[in-house]
Write a protein that holds these residues in place. Structure first.
Motif, PDB file in Angstrom:
ATOM      1  N   MET A 146      19.196  16.989 -13.570  1.00  0.00           N
ATOM      2  CA  MET A 146      17.876  17.163 -14.181  1.00  0.00           C
ATOM      3  C   MET A 146      17.508  18.650 -14.330  1.00  0.00           C
ATOM      4  N   LYS A 147      18.413  19.532 -13.890  1.00  0.00           N
ATOM      5  CA  LYS A 147      18.197  20.986 -13.940  1.00  0.00           C
ATOM      6  C   LYS A 147      16.882  21.379 -13.259  1.00  0.00           C
ATOM      7  N   PRO A 148      16.733  21.011 -11.980  1.00  0.00           N
ATOM      8  CA  PRO A 148      15.471  21.284 -11.292  1.00  0.00           C
ATOM      9  C   PRO A 148      15.313  22.762 -10.951  1.00  0.00           C
ATOM     10  N   ASP A 149      14.068  23.166 -10.714  1.00  0.00           N
ATOM     11  CA  ASP A 149      13.782  24.539 -10.277  1.00  0.00           C
ATOM     12  C   ASP A 149      13.872  24.665  -8.764  1.00  0.00           C
ATOM     13  N   VAL A 150      13.769  23.540  -8.066  1.00  0.00           N
ATOM     14  CA  VAL A 150      13.853  23.546  -6.605  1.00  0.00           C
ATOM     15  C   VAL A 150      14.489  22.233  -6.160  1.00  0.00           C
ATOM     16  N   MET A 151      15.225  22.285  -5.053  1.00  0.00           N
ATOM     17  CA  MET A 151      15.824  21.076  -4.489  1.00  0.00           C
ATOM     18  C   MET A 151      15.230  20.829  -3.112  1.00  0.00           C
ATOM     19  N   LEU A 152      14.780  19.591  -2.868  1.00  0.00           N
ATOM     20  CA  LEU A 152      14.224  19.184  -1.577  1.00  0.00           C
ATOM     21  C   LEU A 152      15.207  18.214  -0.922  1.00  0.00           C
ATOM     22  N   PHE A 153      15.620  18.524   0.298  1.00  0.00           N
ATOM     23  CA  PHE A 153      16.585  17.684   1.017  1.00  0.00           C
ATOM     24  C   PHE A 153      15.926  17.140   2.275  1.00  0.00           C
ATOM     25  N   ASP A 154      15.820  15.812   2.372  1.00  0.00           N
ATOM     26  CA  ASP A 154      15.200  15.192   3.546  1.00  0.00           C
ATOM     27  C   ASP A 154      16.288  14.599   4.443  1.00  0.00           C
ATOM     28  N   GLU A 155      16.708  15.374   5.423  1.00  0.00           N
ATOM     29  CA  GLU A 155      17.763  14.950   6.366  1.00  0.00           C
ATOM     30  C   GLU A 155      18.964  14.342   5.631  1.00  0.00           C
ATOM     31  N   PRO A 156      19.579  15.111   4.738  1.00  0.00           N
ATOM     32  CA  PRO A 156      20.602  14.539   3.849  1.00  0.00           C
ATOM     33  C   PRO A 156      21.873  14.091   4.554  1.00  0.00           C
ATOM     34  N   THR A 157      22.089  14.520   5.809  1.00  0.00           N
ATOM     35  CA  THR A 157      23.334  14.135   6.489  1.00  0.00           C
ATOM     36  C   THR A 157      23.115  13.161   7.644  1.00  0.00           C
ATOM     37  N   SER A 158      21.857  12.782   7.892  1.00  0.00           N
ATOM     38  CA  SER A 158      21.603  12.017   9.122  1.00  0.00           C
ATOM     39  C   SER A 158      22.131  10.583   9.064  1.00  0.00           C
ATOM     40  N   ALA A 159      22.374  10.058   7.857  1.00  0.00           N
ATOM     41  CA  ALA A 159      22.901   8.687   7.758  1.00  0.00           C
ATOM     42  C   ALA A 159      24.430   8.667   7.652  1.00  0.00           C
ATOM     43  N   LEU A 160      25.059   9.842   7.778  1.00  0.00           N
ATOM     44  CA  LEU A 160      26.500   9.925   7.547  1.00  0.00           C
ATOM     45  C   LEU A 160      27.287   9.909   8.853  1.00  0.00           C
ATOM     46  N   ASP A 161      28.520   9.385   8.772  1.00  0.00           N
ATOM     47  CA  ASP A 161      29.442   9.536   9.897  1.00  0.00           C
ATOM     48  C   ASP A 161      29.734  11.018  10.089  1.00  0.00           C
ATOM     49  N   PRO A 162      29.948  11.447  11.336  1.00  0.00           N
ATOM     50  CA  PRO A 162      30.121  12.884  11.601  1.00  0.00           C
ATOM     51  C   PRO A 162      31.176  13.566  10.727  1.00  0.00           C
ATOM     52  N   GLU A 163      32.285  12.856  10.439  1.00  0.00           N
ATOM     53  CA  GLU A 163      33.342  13.532   9.666  1.00  0.00           C
ATOM     54  C   GLU A 163      32.969  13.718   8.198  1.00  0.00           C
TER      55      GLU A 163
END
Length: 246
Positions: free
Chosen positions: A159-176
Protein backbone atom coordinates in the motif's frame (compact mmCIF):
# COMPACT_ATOMS: atom_id res chain seq x y z
CA UNK A 1 5.13 19.76 13.05
CA UNK A 2 4.30 18.83 9.48
CA UNK A 3 7.90 18.58 8.30
CA UNK A 4 9.53 16.17 10.68
CA UNK A 5 6.97 14.73 13.11
CA UNK A 6 4.75 12.19 11.36
CA UNK A 7 2.66 11.09 14.38
CA UNK A 8 2.01 13.04 17.55
CA UNK A 9 -0.24 12.13 20.47
CA UNK A 10 -1.38 14.67 23.00
CA UNK A 11 -2.76 13.58 26.38
CA UNK A 12 -4.07 10.25 25.13
CA UNK A 13 -6.29 8.44 27.67
CA UNK A 14 -8.16 5.16 27.38
CA UNK A 15 -10.36 4.28 30.35
CA UNK A 16 -12.55 1.23 30.87
CA UNK A 17 -14.96 2.39 33.55
CA UNK A 18 -13.59 4.06 36.68
CA UNK A 19 -10.98 1.49 37.54
CA UNK A 20 -8.97 0.54 34.48
CA UNK A 21 -6.69 3.13 32.90
CA UNK A 22 -5.26 1.38 29.84
CA UNK A 23 -3.67 4.69 28.80
CA UNK A 24 -3.23 7.76 30.95
CA UNK A 25 -2.06 11.10 29.54
CA UNK A 26 0.26 9.63 26.89
CA UNK A 27 1.98 12.33 24.83
CA UNK A 28 4.57 11.21 22.30
CA UNK A 29 6.02 12.00 18.90
CA UNK A 30 7.35 9.81 16.11
CA UNK A 31 9.57 11.52 13.56
CA UNK A 32 9.79 10.69 9.87
CA UNK A 33 12.35 7.94 9.26
CA UNK A 34 12.56 7.07 12.95
CA UNK A 35 12.27 3.58 14.45
CA UNK A 36 10.53 3.76 17.83
CA UNK A 37 10.32 0.56 19.86
CA UNK A 38 7.79 0.37 22.70
CA UNK A 39 8.58 -2.04 25.53
CA UNK A 40 7.07 -2.83 28.91
CA UNK A 41 5.37 -5.57 30.92
CA UNK A 42 2.13 -7.25 29.80
CA UNK A 43 -0.84 -5.00 30.45
CA UNK A 44 1.28 -1.84 30.41
CA UNK A 45 -0.72 -0.22 27.57
CA UNK A 46 1.83 -0.77 24.78
CA UNK A 47 -0.55 -2.36 22.26
CA UNK A 48 -3.41 -0.04 23.22
CA UNK A 49 -1.12 2.92 22.54
CA UNK A 50 0.06 1.53 19.20
CA UNK A 51 -3.48 0.69 18.07
CA UNK A 52 -4.67 4.14 19.05
CA UNK A 53 -2.23 5.69 16.53
CA UNK A 54 -4.54 4.66 13.68
CA UNK A 55 -7.69 4.70 15.84
CA UNK A 56 -8.16 0.94 15.93
CA UNK A 57 -8.53 1.81 19.60
CA UNK A 58 -10.53 4.99 20.13
CA UNK A 59 -9.16 7.08 22.97
CA UNK A 60 -11.41 8.23 25.81
CA UNK A 61 -9.77 11.63 25.45
CA UNK A 62 -6.73 13.20 23.88
CA UNK A 63 -5.64 13.83 20.30
CA UNK A 64 -3.73 11.96 17.61
CA UNK A 65 -2.14 13.96 14.80
CA UNK A 66 -0.96 12.17 11.66
CA UNK A 67 0.99 14.21 9.12
CA UNK A 68 -0.33 17.38 10.74
CA UNK A 69 -4.01 16.32 10.68
CA UNK A 70 -6.04 15.71 13.85
CA UNK A 71 -7.35 12.24 12.98
CA UNK A 72 -9.40 12.10 16.20
CA UNK A 73 -11.65 14.80 14.70
CA UNK A 74 -14.96 13.00 13.94
CA UNK A 75 -15.22 14.88 10.62
CA UNK A 76 -12.06 13.20 9.34
CA UNK A 77 -12.36 10.11 7.10
CA UNK A 78 -10.00 7.89 9.08
CA UNK A 79 -9.89 5.25 6.33
CA UNK A 80 -8.12 7.68 4.00
CA UNK A 81 -5.37 8.15 6.60
CA UNK A 82 -5.21 4.46 7.52
CA UNK A 83 -4.20 3.71 3.93
CA UNK A 84 -0.93 5.51 4.69
CA UNK A 85 -0.36 3.56 7.91
CA UNK A 86 0.67 -0.06 7.42
CA UNK A 87 -0.32 -2.33 10.33
CA UNK A 88 1.11 -5.76 11.16
CA UNK A 89 -0.55 -7.76 13.96
CA UNK A 90 0.49 -10.73 16.11
CA UNK A 91 -1.83 -12.94 14.08
CA UNK A 92 -1.37 -12.69 10.38
CA UNK A 93 -4.99 -12.03 9.31
CA UNK A 94 -4.45 -13.46 5.82
CA UNK A 95 -7.51 -14.55 3.83
CA UNK A 96 -7.30 -18.37 3.83
CA UNK A 97 -9.15 -18.76 0.51
CA UNK A 98 -6.80 -16.44 -1.44
CA UNK A 99 -3.29 -17.17 -2.70
CA UNK A 100 -0.36 -15.18 -1.35
CA UNK A 101 -0.36 -12.91 -4.40
CA UNK A 102 -4.11 -12.28 -4.23
CA UNK A 103 -3.87 -11.51 -0.50
CA UNK A 104 -1.24 -8.88 -1.25
CA UNK A 105 -2.84 -7.13 -4.23
CA UNK A 106 -6.42 -6.99 -2.90
CA UNK A 107 -6.10 -3.68 -1.02
CA UNK A 108 -3.87 -1.80 -3.51
CA UNK A 109 -6.28 -2.60 -6.35
CA UNK A 110 -9.44 -1.84 -4.35
CA UNK A 111 -8.28 1.14 -2.27
CA UNK A 112 -5.33 2.69 -4.09
CA UNK A 113 -6.88 2.03 -7.49
CA UNK A 114 -3.70 0.41 -8.79
CA UNK A 115 -4.14 -1.69 -11.89
CA UNK A 116 -3.83 -5.45 -11.32
CA UNK A 117 -0.59 -5.42 -13.33
CA UNK A 118 0.93 -2.58 -11.25
CA UNK A 119 -0.06 -4.24 -7.98
CA UNK A 120 1.33 -7.62 -9.08
CA UNK A 121 4.63 -6.04 -10.15
CA UNK A 122 4.95 -4.27 -6.79
CA UNK A 123 3.94 -7.43 -4.90
CA UNK A 124 6.55 -9.54 -6.70
CA UNK A 125 9.27 -6.97 -5.99
CA UNK A 126 8.39 -7.08 -2.28
CA UNK A 127 8.09 -10.88 -2.22
CA UNK A 128 11.58 -11.00 -3.71
CA UNK A 129 12.80 -8.73 -0.92
CA UNK A 130 11.47 -11.04 1.81
CA UNK A 131 12.64 -14.20 0.02
CA UNK A 132 9.18 -15.55 -0.80
CA UNK A 133 8.73 -14.92 -4.52
CA UNK A 134 8.40 -18.68 -5.08
CA UNK A 135 5.35 -18.82 -2.76
CA UNK A 136 3.18 -16.42 -4.79
CA UNK A 137 0.62 -19.12 -5.68
CA UNK A 138 0.60 -20.85 -2.28
CA UNK A 139 -2.31 -20.56 0.15
CA UNK A 140 -1.81 -19.40 3.76
CA UNK A 141 -2.38 -22.93 5.10
CA UNK A 142 0.71 -24.05 3.14
CA UNK A 143 2.99 -21.52 4.84
CA UNK A 144 4.91 -21.54 8.12
CA UNK A 145 4.15 -18.89 10.73
CA UNK A 146 7.27 -16.94 9.81
CA UNK A 147 6.32 -17.01 6.14
CA UNK A 148 2.78 -15.84 6.92
CA UNK A 149 4.10 -12.92 8.93
CA UNK A 150 6.50 -11.92 6.14
CA UNK A 151 3.53 -12.01 3.73
CA UNK A 152 1.53 -9.84 6.15
CA UNK A 153 4.39 -7.31 6.11
CA UNK A 154 4.51 -7.37 2.30
CA UNK A 155 0.74 -6.88 2.16
CA UNK A 156 1.07 -3.74 4.30
CA UNK A 157 4.07 -2.45 2.29
CA UNK A 158 2.26 -2.90 -1.02
CA UNK A 159 0.00 0.00 0.00
CA UNK A 160 3.15 2.21 0.03
CA UNK A 161 2.52 3.46 3.58
CA UNK A 162 4.27 6.44 5.16
CA UNK A 163 4.61 4.60 8.48
CA UNK A 164 4.51 0.97 9.60
CA UNK A 165 2.97 -0.07 12.94
CA UNK A 166 3.97 -3.48 14.32
CA UNK A 167 1.99 -4.95 17.23
CA UNK A 168 4.13 -7.75 18.71
CA UNK A 169 4.77 -9.19 15.24
CA UNK A 170 6.83 -12.16 16.48
CA UNK A 171 4.96 -13.17 19.63
CA UNK A 172 2.83 -15.82 17.89
CA UNK A 173 5.82 -17.42 16.17
CA UNK A 174 7.94 -20.43 17.06
CA UNK A 175 11.35 -19.24 18.28
CA UNK A 176 13.19 -20.43 15.16
CA UNK A 177 10.92 -18.32 12.94
CA UNK A 178 11.37 -15.06 14.85
CA UNK A 179 14.67 -14.21 13.17
CA UNK A 180 13.33 -14.30 9.62
CA UNK A 181 10.64 -11.72 10.48
CA UNK A 182 13.03 -9.49 12.45
CA UNK A 183 15.45 -9.57 9.51
CA UNK A 184 12.77 -8.11 7.23
CA UNK A 185 12.03 -5.41 9.80
CA UNK A 186 15.73 -4.58 10.12
CA UNK A 187 15.94 -4.23 6.34
CA UNK A 188 12.99 -1.81 6.36
CA UNK A 189 14.68 0.21 9.10
CA UNK A 190 17.91 0.52 7.10
CA UNK A 191 15.86 1.71 4.12
CA UNK A 192 14.45 4.57 6.19
CA UNK A 193 10.90 3.32 6.84
CA UNK A 194 9.22 5.09 9.76
CA UNK A 195 8.29 2.37 12.24
CA UNK A 196 6.59 2.05 15.62
CA UNK A 197 7.09 -1.42 17.06
CA UNK A 198 5.65 -3.05 20.17
CA UNK A 199 7.86 -6.05 20.93
CA UNK A 200 9.38 -8.27 23.61
CA UNK A 201 12.49 -8.74 21.44
CA UNK A 202 15.02 -6.70 23.42
CA UNK A 203 17.87 -7.56 21.06
CA UNK A 204 15.92 -6.03 18.18
CA UNK A 205 15.12 -2.93 20.26
CA UNK A 206 18.76 -2.51 21.18
CA UNK A 207 20.04 -3.00 17.64
CA UNK A 208 17.47 -1.25 15.47
CA UNK A 209 15.61 1.40 17.50
CA UNK A 210 16.44 5.07 17.29
CA UNK A 211 14.40 5.53 20.44
CA UNK A 212 12.96 3.17 23.05
CA UNK A 213 9.81 3.99 25.02
CA UNK A 214 9.21 2.08 28.25
CA UNK A 215 5.57 1.95 29.34
CA UNK A 216 4.00 0.77 32.58
CA UNK A 217 0.50 1.22 34.03
CA UNK A 218 -0.71 2.98 30.87
CA UNK A 219 1.96 5.70 31.02
CA UNK A 220 5.30 6.46 29.40
CA UNK A 221 7.72 5.97 32.29
CA UNK A 222 10.97 6.61 30.45
CA UNK A 223 12.26 7.06 26.92
CA UNK A 224 15.66 7.47 25.33
CA UNK A 225 18.19 5.92 23.00
CA UNK A 226 18.68 2.16 23.28
CA UNK A 227 21.95 2.81 25.08
CA UNK A 228 20.30 5.12 27.61
CA UNK A 229 17.43 2.72 28.31
CA UNK A 230 19.31 -0.58 28.33
CA UNK A 231 22.68 0.49 29.75
CA UNK A 232 21.71 3.34 32.03
CA UNK A 233 17.97 3.40 32.88
CA UNK A 234 17.00 6.16 35.30
CA UNK A 235 13.61 5.01 36.55
CA UNK A 236 13.29 2.23 39.15
CA UNK A 237 10.40 0.61 37.25
CA UNK A 238 12.49 0.49 34.07
CA UNK A 239 15.37 -1.05 36.01
CA UNK A 240 13.10 -3.67 37.60
CA UNK A 241 11.57 -4.64 34.23
CA UNK A 242 14.92 -4.89 32.44
CA UNK A 243 16.43 -6.95 35.26
CA UNK A 244 13.78 -9.60 34.49
CA UNK A 245 14.03 -9.64 30.70
CA UNK A 246 17.72 -9.08 29.93
Amino acid sequence: MRDNVIIKTDGLCKYYGEEIHALHEVSAEIKRGEVVVIIGPSGSGKSTFLRSLNLLESATKGKVYFEGVDITDPKIDINVHRQKMGMVFQNFNLFPHLTVLKNIILAPVKLRKMTKQEAEAEAMKLLEMVGLADRRDAYPAQLSGGQKQRIAIVRALCMKPDVMLFDEPTSALDPEMVGEVLDVMKKLATEGMTMAVVTHEMGFAREVADRVIFMDSGMIVEEGTPDEIFSNPKNDRTKAFLSKVL
